[in-house]
Scaffold this motif. Structure first.
Motif, PDB file in Angstrom:
ATOM      1  N   TYR A  35       0.841  -1.184   0.000  1.00 49.98           N
ATOM      2  CA  TYR A  35       0.000   0.000   0.000  1.00 49.98           C
ATOM      3  C   TYR A  35       0.881   1.239   0.000  1.00 49.98           C
ATOM      4  O   TYR A  35       1.999   1.238   0.516  1.00 49.98           O
ATOM      5  CB  TYR A  35      -0.873   0.062   1.262  1.00 49.98           C
ATOM      6  CG  TYR A  35      -1.924  -1.003   1.367  1.00 49.98           C
ATOM      7  CD1 TYR A  35      -1.662  -2.174   2.067  1.00 49.98           C
ATOM      8  CD2 TYR A  35      -3.175  -0.836   0.792  1.00 49.98           C
ATOM      9  CE1 TYR A  35      -2.626  -3.156   2.190  1.00 49.98           C
ATOM     10  CE2 TYR A  35      -4.150  -1.816   0.910  1.00 49.98           C
ATOM     11  CZ  TYR A  35      -3.857  -2.969   1.607  1.00 49.98           C
ATOM     12  OH  TYR A  35      -4.809  -3.947   1.721  1.00 49.98           O
ATOM     13  N   SER A  42      -5.669   7.980   3.522  1.00 51.69           N
ATOM     14  CA  SER A  42      -5.887   6.557   3.721  1.00 51.69           C
ATOM     15  C   SER A  42      -4.886   5.738   2.910  1.00 51.69           C
ATOM     16  O   SER A  42      -3.943   6.272   2.338  1.00 51.69           O
ATOM     17  CB  SER A  42      -7.318   6.201   3.339  1.00 51.69           C
ATOM     18  OG  SER A  42      -7.595   4.849   3.662  1.00 51.69           O
ATOM     19  N   LEU A  43      -5.115   4.457   2.850  1.00 54.32           N
ATOM     20  CA  LEU A  43      -4.223   3.543   2.145  1.00 54.32           C
ATOM     21  C   LEU A  43      -4.683   3.352   0.707  1.00 54.32           C
ATOM     22  O   LEU A  43      -5.850   3.086   0.444  1.00 54.32           O
ATOM     23  CB  LEU A  43      -4.210   2.188   2.851  1.00 54.32           C
ATOM     24  CG  LEU A  43      -3.742   2.182   4.298  1.00 54.32           C
ATOM     25  CD1 LEU A  43      -3.930   0.798   4.894  1.00 54.32           C
ATOM     26  CD2 LEU A  43      -2.280   2.587   4.383  1.00 54.32           C
TER      27      LEU A  43
ATOM     28  N   LEU B  90      -9.207   3.590  10.426  1.00 54.51           N
ATOM     29  CA  LEU B  90      -9.530   3.187   9.067  1.00 54.51           C
ATOM     30  C   LEU B  90     -10.525   2.040   9.086  1.00 54.51           C
ATOM     31  O   LEU B  90     -10.381   1.082   9.851  1.00 54.51           O
ATOM     32  CB  LEU B  90      -8.266   2.743   8.326  1.00 54.51           C
ATOM     33  CG  LEU B  90      -7.227   3.825   8.066  1.00 54.51           C
ATOM     34  CD1 LEU B  90      -5.959   3.225   7.488  1.00 54.51           C
ATOM     35  CD2 LEU B  90      -7.782   4.874   7.113  1.00 54.51           C
ATOM     36  N   GLN B 106      -9.373  -6.477   1.084  1.00 51.57           N
ATOM     37  CA  GLN B 106     -10.040  -5.440   1.859  1.00 51.57           C
ATOM     38  C   GLN B 106      -9.804  -4.095   1.182  1.00 51.57           C
ATOM     39  O   GLN B 106      -8.687  -3.777   0.784  1.00 51.57           O
ATOM     40  CB  GLN B 106      -9.500  -5.423   3.289  1.00 51.57           C
ATOM     41  CG  GLN B 106      -9.763  -6.715   4.040  1.00 51.57           C
ATOM     42  CD  GLN B 106      -9.151  -6.736   5.414  1.00 51.57           C
ATOM     43  OE1 GLN B 106      -8.893  -5.696   6.025  1.00 51.57           O
ATOM     44  NE2 GLN B 106      -8.933  -7.926   5.948  1.00 51.57           N
ATOM     45  N   PHE B 108     -10.104   0.002   1.622  1.00 51.48           N
ATOM     46  CA  PHE B 108     -10.077   0.946   2.740  1.00 51.48           C
ATOM     47  C   PHE B 108     -10.829   2.231   2.438  1.00 51.48           C
ATOM     48  O   PHE B 108     -10.817   2.731   1.304  1.00 51.48           O
ATOM     49  CB  PHE B 108      -8.630   1.282   3.117  1.00 51.48           C
ATOM     50  CG  PHE B 108      -7.949   0.181   3.866  1.00 51.48           C
ATOM     51  CD1 PHE B 108      -7.351  -0.869   3.196  1.00 51.48           C
ATOM     52  CD2 PHE B 108      -7.940   0.181   5.250  1.00 51.48           C
ATOM     53  CE1 PHE B 108      -6.739  -1.902   3.889  1.00 51.48           C
ATOM     54  CE2 PHE B 108      -7.336  -0.847   5.958  1.00 51.48           C
ATOM     55  CZ  PHE B 108      -6.734  -1.892   5.272  1.00 51.48           C
ATOM     56  N   GLY B 109     -11.450   2.765   3.482  1.00 52.54           N
ATOM     57  CA  GLY B 109     -12.081   4.072   3.413  1.00 52.54           C
ATOM     58  C   GLY B 109     -11.075   5.174   3.687  1.00 52.54           C
ATOM     59  O   GLY B 109      -9.900   4.908   3.945  1.00 52.54           O
ATOM     60  N   PRO B 110     -11.535   6.433   3.655  1.00 52.00           N
ATOM     61  CA  PRO B 110     -10.632   7.573   3.821  1.00 52.00           C
ATOM     62  C   PRO B 110     -10.188   7.806   5.252  1.00 52.00           C
ATOM     63  O   PRO B 110      -9.226   8.543   5.480  1.00 52.00           O
ATOM     64  CB  PRO B 110     -11.473   8.756   3.324  1.00 52.00           C
ATOM     65  CG  PRO B 110     -12.877   8.321   3.536  1.00 52.00           C
ATOM     66  CD  PRO B 110     -12.899   6.840   3.333  1.00 52.00           C
TER      67      PRO B 110
END
Lengths: 113, 117
Positions: A35, A42-43, B90, B106, B108-110
């Motif tokens: 990532y 975020s990622l 997160l 998965q 991820f959201g912000p």
């Protein structure tokens, strides 16, 4: 317990140079992710590596996986400033632990002009 | 297709108060995960919900709790806030993941930035 080690933790490099980030993990894993994270964000998923010998490339980044050595590498070719960010590898556990990601501590990459 | 959404973006609370963070998964995803990214501690797994049930939790005290609603959205509650709870939280979602069975990527959201003063 699955442990993930990344190195280096800090990497300062000049534009145009090549370098490699290493990710070691301690037990058998189902899959490995790389990532990117920009400050305060975020990622962003870069690569998903599913099998031994897997190699994936996107632009100046190339990731590989050696499940026998429990090692993944993220190679940066001819770095540019836009690649400056923190890079994480994350490993999914196997068996009953395959629901969660275990992350390395991250590598803060700074690319200088 | 809409991604994972989280609210609020930022949350400022005082020590001892309660915080509630919300997450809406990608449509079709039934599993929701919560992770904490605290300074110096890295990204740590917090909770996993699937089909409305808490399936597993990380090494966090009971004052971290949550729930998953029938529409698969999720809420994370942190009671009796402490200064060290300040972190980026997160949320991620995936297709149904059964422990020991198939695992899915998965997304991820912000994130929600929680600051405890």
């Amino acid at each position: 317990e699955l442990k993930v080690e990344q190195n280096p933790l800090f990497l300062s490099m000049q534009e145009g140079k090549n370098y490699t980030i290493y990710c070691n993990y301690s037990t058998t894993s189902d899959r490995l992710y790389w990532y990117r994270q920009d400050p305060g964000k975020s990622l962003e998923s870069l690569f998903v590596l599913l099998s031994n010998g897997a190699v994936k490339q996107e632009g100046r980044l190339m990731a590989s996986l050696d499940t026998k050595a429990r090692l993944s590498t993220l190679h940066i070719t001819a770095a540019v400033h836009d690649l400056s960010a923190t890079y994480f590898c994350a490993v999914v556990g196997s068996g009953g632990s395959n629901y969660k990601l275990t992350f390395g501590k991250g590598t803060l990459l700074t690319v200088n002009p | 297709e809409a991604g994972v959404t989280q609210s609020p973006t930022h949350l400022i609370k005082t020590r001892g108060q309660q915080a509630t963070l919300r997450c809406s998964p990608i449509s079709g995803h039934t599993s929701v995960y919560w992770y904490q990214q605290a300074l110096g501690l890295g990204l740590q797994f917090l909770l996993w919900y699937d089909e409305g049930e808490e399936r597993n939790r990380g090494n966090f005290p009971p004052r971290f709790s949550g729930r998953q609603f029938p529409n698969y959205s999720s809420e994370l509650n942190v009671n009796a806030l402490e200064l060290e709870d300040s972190a980026l939280y997160l949320c991620a979602s995936s297709l149904a993941s059964g422990a020991g069975g198939m695992s899915y990527e998965q997304y991820f959201g912000p994130g929600t930035r929680l600051t405890v003063t």
